[in-house]
Design a protein around this motif. Structure first.
Motif, PDB file in Angstrom:
ATOM      1  N   LYS A 336       0.649  -1.231  -0.115  1.00 47.33           N
ATOM      2  CA  LYS A 336      -0.047   0.047   0.122  1.00 47.33           C
ATOM      3  C   LYS A 336       0.653   1.244   0.118  1.00 47.33           C
ATOM      4  N   THR A 337       2.037   1.257   0.600  1.00 47.40           N
ATOM      5  CA  THR A 337       2.819   2.593   0.903  1.00 47.40           C
ATOM      6  C   THR A 337       3.718   2.776  -0.420  1.00 47.40           C
ATOM      7  N   HIS A 341       5.582  -4.225   2.725  1.00 49.95           N
ATOM      8  CA  HIS A 341       5.700  -4.344   4.212  1.00 49.95           C
ATOM      9  C   HIS A 341       4.930  -5.443   4.726  1.00 49.95           C
ATOM     10  N   ASP A 354       0.376  -1.499  10.055  1.00 51.57           N
ATOM     11  CA  ASP A 354       1.962  -1.506   9.148  1.00 51.57           C
ATOM     12  C   ASP A 354       2.862  -2.026  10.343  1.00 51.57           C
ATOM     13  N   PRO A 357       7.092  -0.260   9.075  1.00 55.52           N
ATOM     14  CA  PRO A 357       6.850   1.364   8.418  1.00 55.52           C
ATOM     15  C   PRO A 357       8.309   1.819   8.043  1.00 55.52           C
ATOM     16  N   GLU A 359      10.713   3.483   4.607  1.00 53.48           N
ATOM     17  CA  GLU A 359      11.127   3.047   3.127  1.00 53.48           C
ATOM     18  C   GLU A 359      11.871   1.959   3.200  1.00 53.48           C
TER      19      GLU A 359
END
Length: 722
Positions: A336-337, A341, A354, A357, A359
């Motif tokens: 999703k991000t 993840h 999450d 979290p 990058e």
């Protein structure tokens, strides 16, 4: 070399204590590949025991270690470079034995990998060996998938796509006299087929299965082409229950701790989806939980529209798996991000959390034995490496467990002392098994051989450069030692396969790319400036980089990164712009051919290992229903994105290397390209391995491929090593 030889002879005559075993030059192929590679690390569910596979010069064996001593030892004694892999290690529940598969999977024609052309043929087989290695491994069955029942008395396995069960109680037999126990004639007497029985039958067969924690039921996936079902077989009643069958693809079943429910992932069928082209969104997938007895099922989660709605990140990364943890939390993967993840959600539904979290992308993940946390390897905070992290299944704590400039993956916690074990490598260290104790990190076995040139290895430099369209592209630079002088040197571009791959600042977790890293190091020692390009459509840099617009069969946009890499080398003062070559395998072979065909003024020569040359052929190899004539517009674009359609300016010499049992890229790709180049007079050299597969299984074939490549590149790029 001659001087060292005479010195060693003189030392021997004088009985001098001089170690002359490592007399090989550090820039040879056999020296570069003189290391073992560790894979398949697993931990027992009791005690402090681990097992892994060590692959050294084509010989594969099972190794084990136990705390607190943590001394590695081999428990199989294979000695041949025979191309038969060892995979899928698993302990029996009491930790006293290790099971494993030997041999590769069959292709669509039912043919098993047989790179030595053994006239007796080979199969993929299941073996069992005691942890102490005191007895011979015992062959249990011909199969490609298995799982031991929780009571440790039986093992379930697949035979002809159906589930069979056989007893384990008889135990291994005494070792025959031959050291190479799995290759000796007396082994036939150790085969244990008595008591095996098929326990149920399913139309179209079983693709994969998982036994419930109490051993009373088996959840399985039946793949039926354009749809798949998840079912449950109950041992006592001999009954089968389907969980909300639909027209979609149901997969990745996971049992609840109480053995009463099954979670699974449902992905909508999309007929127009083909491989090797960008896909950032899709019909959203969902997670369902079904009652194992009644089949009553409810949806607890559906991915939102947008990033992460389509599967795909699992290829080469952790996969679209599910885990059922404590406190009724189900863990799953989601993008999703824009980064892959781990997330968790209550088994009853609700808002997901999450767990990882920031990058970074998760590549390896396992749930702890108590179900309270996930152990994972990711590139959070260190984009060009992997480190180990821990995240609680309920969220909140996301903690990095390993640090430094190494690479770590495949984490496991031992059952008794919760000692962290993992596989690791570095810029100078090939892949090995390690543990982290209170006194620090310990290596369980040394990976380097006597001739391994550890002192000559350079730490690659992370660099970025501009693609021909201005995009910033990452890579690793290998520069020659001082003895090579200031140059200008020949330049060499390395292009990985996949394309869902990422090269790192050290020896790679994959044996294929660990070999490639060693080759790049060796070429630097032979006075080349080598640039490994992490071109767009690779993994490790997020969804948009991986699903790059117009990549692959929809326009070959990643070729712009190849041009940028070549121009970067040409701009360096230590590189001769008239002597730049490229090499790569599979997808890297595709980009090598593209470079030679479309940039003849930039690239002087290339080595193309089992490369893609016509997308319309290769897509058909992965999607049997693909018909180019039925999709004329796309087929034209795919052809225009292929080297085979743009050969008129290709004049540079090329070395093509291919095994003719390649299950990924058809051997015909090299056949067709060779014919086309011969007809126009372009120089073609060939190295063909009969019965070899895509990722070469024989060490001697890796040596032959690399030695031929070195000779070709040095000759065509006019290299004279000092």
């Amino acid at each position: 070399m001659a001087a060292r030889y005479l010195f060693c002879v003189l030392a021997a005559l004088l009985s001098a204590s001089i170690d002359c075993r490592a007399a090989e030059r550090p820039d040879t192929v056999t020296a570069a590949l003189d290391f073992s590679h560790a894979t398949s690390l697993t931990a027992a569910t009791v005690g402090d025991r681990v097992a892994w596979v060590s692959h050294y010069r084509g010989v594969r064996n099972v190794w084990v270690a136990e705390g607190p001593e943590w001394k590695g030892q081999a428990i199989t004694t294979l000695e041949a470079d025979d191309g038969q892999e060892i995979t899928a290690l698993a302990f029996t529940p009491d930790g006293e034995s290790v099971l494993y598969l030997r041999g590769g999977r069959a292709n669509s024609n039912g043919e098993f990998p047989n790179p030595t052309s053994d006239p007796e043929g080979v199969k993929q087989t299941l073996w069992l060996v005691p942890f102490d290695g005191a007895e011979a491994p015992r062959k249990l069955a011909d199969t490609g998938a298995f799982e031991v029942f929780p009571d440790g008395k039986r093992v379930a396995y697949l035979k002809d796509k159906q589930v069979w069960v056989m007893p384990l109680a008889s135990g291994p037999v005494k070792a025959p006299s031959s050291e190479n126990t799995e290759e000796s004639e007396p082994l036939a007497a150790t085969e244990a087929s008595d008591g095996a029985e098929q326990i149920f039958s399913v139309r179209r067969g079983v693709a994969r299965f998982i036994i419930s924690p109490d051993g009373a039921r088996i959840a399985f996936v039946s793949d039926r082409g354009d749809h798949s079902f998840v079912g449950v077989y109950e041992m006592a009643s001999k009954s089968l229950t389907w969980l909300a069958p639909s027209v979609d693809h149901d997969d990745t079943p996971a049992w609840s701790p109480d053995s009463m429910r099954v979670a699974f992932r449902r992905t909508p069928h999309e007929a127009q989806i083909l491989p090797f082209m960008p896909r950032r969104e899709g019909l959203p997938w969902s997670i369902h939980v079904g009652d194992a007895r009644s089949g009553e099922t409810r949806e607890i989660f559906r991915a939102s529209v947008g990033p992460g709605s389509a599967p795909g990140a699992g290829y080469w990364f952790v996969g679209d798996r599910l885990w059922w943890g404590t406190d009724e939390r189900i863990v799953f993967t989601w993008e999703k991000t824009g980064w892959l993840h781990l997330w968790s959600i209550a088994a009853s539904g609700g808002e997901p959390v999450d767990l990882t979290p920031g990058e970074g992308a998760v590549q390896y993940a396992e749930i702890t034995l108590d179900g309270r946390a996930m152990l994972l390897a990711s590139n959070h905070g260190d984009i060009d490496r992997r480190h180990i992290w821990r995240s609680e299944v309920g969220g909140g704590a996301f903690t990095r467990l390993t640090n430094g400039d190494g690479i770590e993956w495949a984490p496991k916690l031992t059952a008794a002392s919760e000692t962290l074990t993992f596989l690791a490598s570095g810029a100078r260290q090939p892949a090995h098994a390690a543990v982290r104790t209170r006194s620090g990190r310990r290596i369980l076995t040394e990976a380097a051989g006597d001739n391994f040139p550890a002192k000559s290895i350079v730490t690659p430099e992370p660099v970025t450069f501009q693609a021909s369209d201005g995009m910033t592209v990452p890579g690793q630079l290998f520069t020659p030692p001082r003895r090579c002088g200031k140059g200008p040197h020949p330049g060499l571009l390395f292009l990985h396969g996949g394309s869902r791959r990422q090269m790192m600042l050290g020896f790679h977790p994959s044996n294929y790319y660990s070999n490639a890293y060693a080759f790049n190091q060796m070429m630097a020692r032979r006075c080349f400036v080598v640039l490994a390009v992490n071109f767009r459509s690779g993994v490790g840099y997020g969804l948009e980089f991986r699903e790059a617009l117009d990549y692959g069969a929809r326009g070959a946009s990643e070729f712009r990164d190849v041009i940028g890499g070549g121009l970067y080398l040409a701009s360096r003062a230590d590189v001769d712009e008239n002597r730049i070559g490229l090499w790569g395998g599979s997808y890297g072979g595709y980009l090598t051919a593209m470079g030679l065909a479309r940039a003849p003024d930039l690239f002087t020569a290339g080595v193309d290992l089992h490369g893609v040359h016509d997308w319309n052929v290769v897509i058909g190899n992965f999607e049997s229903n693909y018909d180019p004539q039925a999709r004329e517009e796309f087929a034209r674009l795919a052809a225009a994105s292929s080297p085979i359609s743009d050969l008129s300016r290709w004049r540079a010499p090329v070395l093509l290397i291919h095994g003719d049992d390649d299950r990924n890229v058809p051997f015909s790709e090299s056949v067709s390209l060779t014919e086309a180049l011969r007809r126009q007079g372009t120089p073609v050299e060939l190295l063909v391995f009969p019965d070899e597969v895509h990722g070469f299984l024989l060490y001697r074939n890796w040596v032959a491929a690399y030695e031929t490549s070195v000779a070709f590149l040095e000759r065509e790029l006019a290299v004279t090593s000092p």
